[in-house]
Structure formats: structure tokens, C-alpha cells
Design a protein around this motif. Structure first.
Motif, mmCIF file in Angstrom:
data_model
loop_
_atom_site.group_PDB
_atom_site.id
_atom_site.type_symbol
_atom_site.label_atom_id
_atom_site.label_comp_id
_atom_site.label_asym_id
_atom_site.label_seq_id
_atom_site.Cartn_x
_atom_site.Cartn_y
_atom_site.Cartn_z
ATOM 1 N N CYS A 1 -0.215 -4.584 9.767
ATOM 2 C CA CYS A 1 -0.623 -3.786 7.967
ATOM 3 C C CYS A 1 0.385 -3.344 7.607
ATOM 4 N N ALA A 2 1.120 -3.479 6.661
ATOM 5 C CA ALA A 2 2.407 -2.427 6.182
ATOM 6 C C ALA A 2 0.985 -1.702 4.535
ATOM 7 N N ALA A 3 0.763 -0.919 4.480
ATOM 8 C CA ALA A 3 0.171 0.055 3.505
ATOM 9 C C ALA A 3 1.014 0.816 2.812
ATOM 10 N N SER A 4 0.751 0.547 1.594
ATOM 11 C CA SER A 4 1.613 1.264 0.123
ATOM 12 C C SER A 4 0.633 1.583 -1.442
ATOM 13 N N GLY A 5 0.265 2.634 -1.878
ATOM 14 C CA GLY A 5 -0.169 2.777 -3.313
ATOM 15 C C GLY A 5 -1.322 3.899 -2.982
ATOM 16 N N PHE A 6 -1.844 3.980 -1.337
ATOM 17 C CA PHE A 6 -2.559 5.244 -1.600
ATOM 18 C C PHE A 6 -2.112 6.223 0.185
ATOM 19 N N THR A 7 -2.697 6.361 0.298
ATOM 20 C CA THR A 7 -2.967 7.804 0.824
ATOM 21 C C THR A 7 -3.291 7.566 2.064
ATOM 22 N N PHE A 8 -2.367 6.867 3.243
ATOM 23 C CA PHE A 8 -2.822 5.941 4.137
ATOM 24 C C PHE A 8 -3.671 6.270 5.247
ATOM 25 N N SER A 9 -3.165 8.226 5.672
ATOM 26 C CA SER A 9 -3.343 8.694 6.980
ATOM 27 C C SER A 9 -5.054 9.470 6.369
ATOM 28 N N THR A 10 -5.238 9.028 4.956
ATOM 29 C CA THR A 10 -6.217 10.066 4.970
ATOM 30 C C THR A 10 -7.471 8.991 5.264
ATOM 31 N N TYR A 11 -7.024 7.059 5.449
ATOM 32 C CA TYR A 11 -8.758 6.042 5.426
ATOM 33 C C TYR A 11 -8.636 5.412 6.718
ATOM 34 N N ALA A 12 -9.604 5.596 7.139
ATOM 35 C CA ALA A 12 -10.021 4.532 8.519
ATOM 36 C C ALA A 12 -9.414 3.275 7.782
ATOM 37 N N MET A 13 -8.979 2.104 8.928
ATOM 38 C CA MET A 13 -8.796 1.371 8.949
ATOM 39 C C MET A 13 -9.351 0.290 9.515
ATOM 40 N N SER A 14 -9.107 -0.901 8.619
ATOM 41 C CA SER A 14 -10.195 -2.242 10.057
ATOM 42 C C SER A 14 -9.165 -3.368 10.254
ATOM 43 N N TRP A 15 -9.452 -3.971 10.835
ATOM 44 C CA TRP A 15 -9.562 -5.205 11.016
ATOM 45 C C TRP A 15 -10.196 -6.281 10.825
ATOM 46 N N TYR A 16 -10.556 -7.503 10.450
ATOM 47 C CA TYR A 16 -11.518 -8.328 9.830
ATOM 48 C C TYR A 16 -10.790 -9.594 10.287
ATOM 49 N N ARG A 17 -11.244 -10.985 10.286
ATOM 50 C CA ARG A 17 -11.192 -11.972 10.503
ATOM 51 C C ARG A 17 -12.200 -13.054 10.404
ATOM 52 N N GLN A 18 -11.945 -14.311 9.413
ATOM 53 C CA GLN A 18 -12.328 -15.542 9.188
ATOM 54 C C GLN A 18 -11.557 -16.344 9.745
ATOM 55 N N ALA A 19 -12.913 -17.827 10.482
ATOM 56 C CA ALA A 19 -12.259 -18.454 10.863
ATOM 57 C C ALA A 19 -13.070 -19.968 9.955
ATOM 58 N N PRO A 20 -12.689 -20.934 9.873
ATOM 59 C CA PRO A 20 -13.007 -21.840 8.637
ATOM 60 C C PRO A 20 -14.493 -22.226 9.543
ATOM 61 N N ASP B 1 0.200 3.824 12.356
ATOM 62 C CA ASP B 1 1.387 4.844 12.556
ATOM 63 C C ASP B 1 0.785 5.559 11.746
ATOM 64 N N ASN B 2 0.504 6.779 10.699
ATOM 65 C CA ASN B 2 1.154 7.242 9.980
ATOM 66 C C ASN B 2 2.127 7.185 9.205
ATOM 67 N N ALA B 3 3.025 7.277 10.134
ATOM 68 C CA ALA B 3 4.429 8.156 9.471
ATOM 69 C C ALA B 3 5.156 6.420 8.724
ATOM 70 N N LYS B 4 4.905 5.194 9.172
ATOM 71 C CA LYS B 4 5.369 4.383 8.718
ATOM 72 C C LYS B 4 4.076 3.667 7.745
ATOM 73 N N ASN B 5 2.445 4.226 7.590
ATOM 74 C CA ASN B 5 2.007 3.760 6.367
ATOM 75 C C ASN B 5 1.490 2.116 7.118
ATOM 76 N N THR B 6 0.881 2.304 8.435
ATOM 77 C CA THR B 6 0.850 1.017 8.748
ATOM 78 C C THR B 6 -0.181 0.389 10.563
ATOM 79 N N VAL B 7 -1.025 -0.461 10.274
ATOM 80 C CA VAL B 7 -1.559 -0.321 11.611
ATOM 81 C C VAL B 7 -1.403 -1.247 12.194
ATOM 82 N N TYR B 8 -1.475 -1.986 13.535
ATOM 83 C CA TYR B 8 -1.515 -3.037 14.532
ATOM 84 C C TYR B 8 -2.322 -3.087 14.474
#
Length: 117
Positions: free
Chosen positions: A21-40, A72-79
Motif C-alpha cells: 500500500c503506497a501512500a502519498s499526500g500526508f505524513t505517512f510516518s506519523t500515522y498508524a496503518m491498518s489492513w482490512y478485508r471484505q469478503a462477498p 517502510d517509512n522511507a518508501k511511504n509503504t505498508v505491507y
């Protein structure tokens, strides 16, 4: 603000996928990040969360021992590394930047994961 997920696809039971998940437009390193899912036909379900600073991680019971969230806060990405996938993991997986009270503030559009033989 943008959150763009990638890495979904079709995988056989027991297989692995790594979502990004690549982030842009906000200060990524200061935010907790989550993954969600939705099944049919089901409600959206929280899967995992990683905090902004110390990187503490938390998992839903369905993800413990099989999924790993990282950032990876340097890449603004969560995995999300997903191993030992099961058919019941089939869903649209979305990332979210968490605001106050662990409420999602920003959402990505999602990436489809299909686990099937």
C-alpha cells in the motif's frame, strides 16, 4: 491523499501473497496503518495494524501466525505478507491510515485476493 494497494491476485490454498500500500499526500510516518478485508456478502473486517513510531503490531485472530504487517517509512509503504492462505481469506483487501481513536481516516481502493484451487 492517496493510498494505492497492489499485489493481489489468484493463489492456491497454502500459497502466499505480499500486498503493498503506497501512500502519498500526508505524513505517512506519523500515522498508524491498518489492513482490512471484505469478503462477498460480509462486513468489512479488520486484519492487522502497525503503529507509527515503535511499529507495534496487532492482528485479528484470523491473521495471527499467518500474516505479517510491516512498514517502510522511507518508501511511504505498508505491507501485508500473507502465508498459508485459505479459501476463506478471499476478499478485497484495503489499507487505511488511522486517525484518532483508531478510526480509519484515509482509505485505499482495495486489491482483490482470491484463494482457490
Amino acid at each position: 491523499v492517496q493510498l494505492v494497494e497492489s499485489g493481489g491476485g489468484l493463489v492456491q490454498p497454502g500459497g502466499s501473497l505480499r500486498l503493498s500500500c503506497a501512500a502519498s499526500g500526508f505524513t505517512f510516518s506519523t500515522y498508524a496503518m491498518s489492513w482490512y478485508r471484505q469478503a462477498p456478502g460480509k462486513e468489512r473486517e479488520w486484519v492487522a495494524r502497525i503503529r507509527s513510531e515503535r511499529g507495534n503490531v496487532y492482528y485479528a485472530d484470523s491473521a495471527k501466525g499467518r500474516f505479517t504487517i510491516s512498514r517502510d517509512n522511507a518508501k511511504n509503504t505498508v505491507y501485508l505478507q500473507m502465508n498459508s492462505l485459505k479459501p476463506e481469506d478471499t476478499a478485497v483487501y484495503s489499507c487505511a491510515a488511522m486517525g484518532a481513536g483508531w478510526a480509519p481516516r484515509y482509505w485505499g481502493q482495495g486489491t482483490q485476493v482470491n484463494v482457490s484451487s
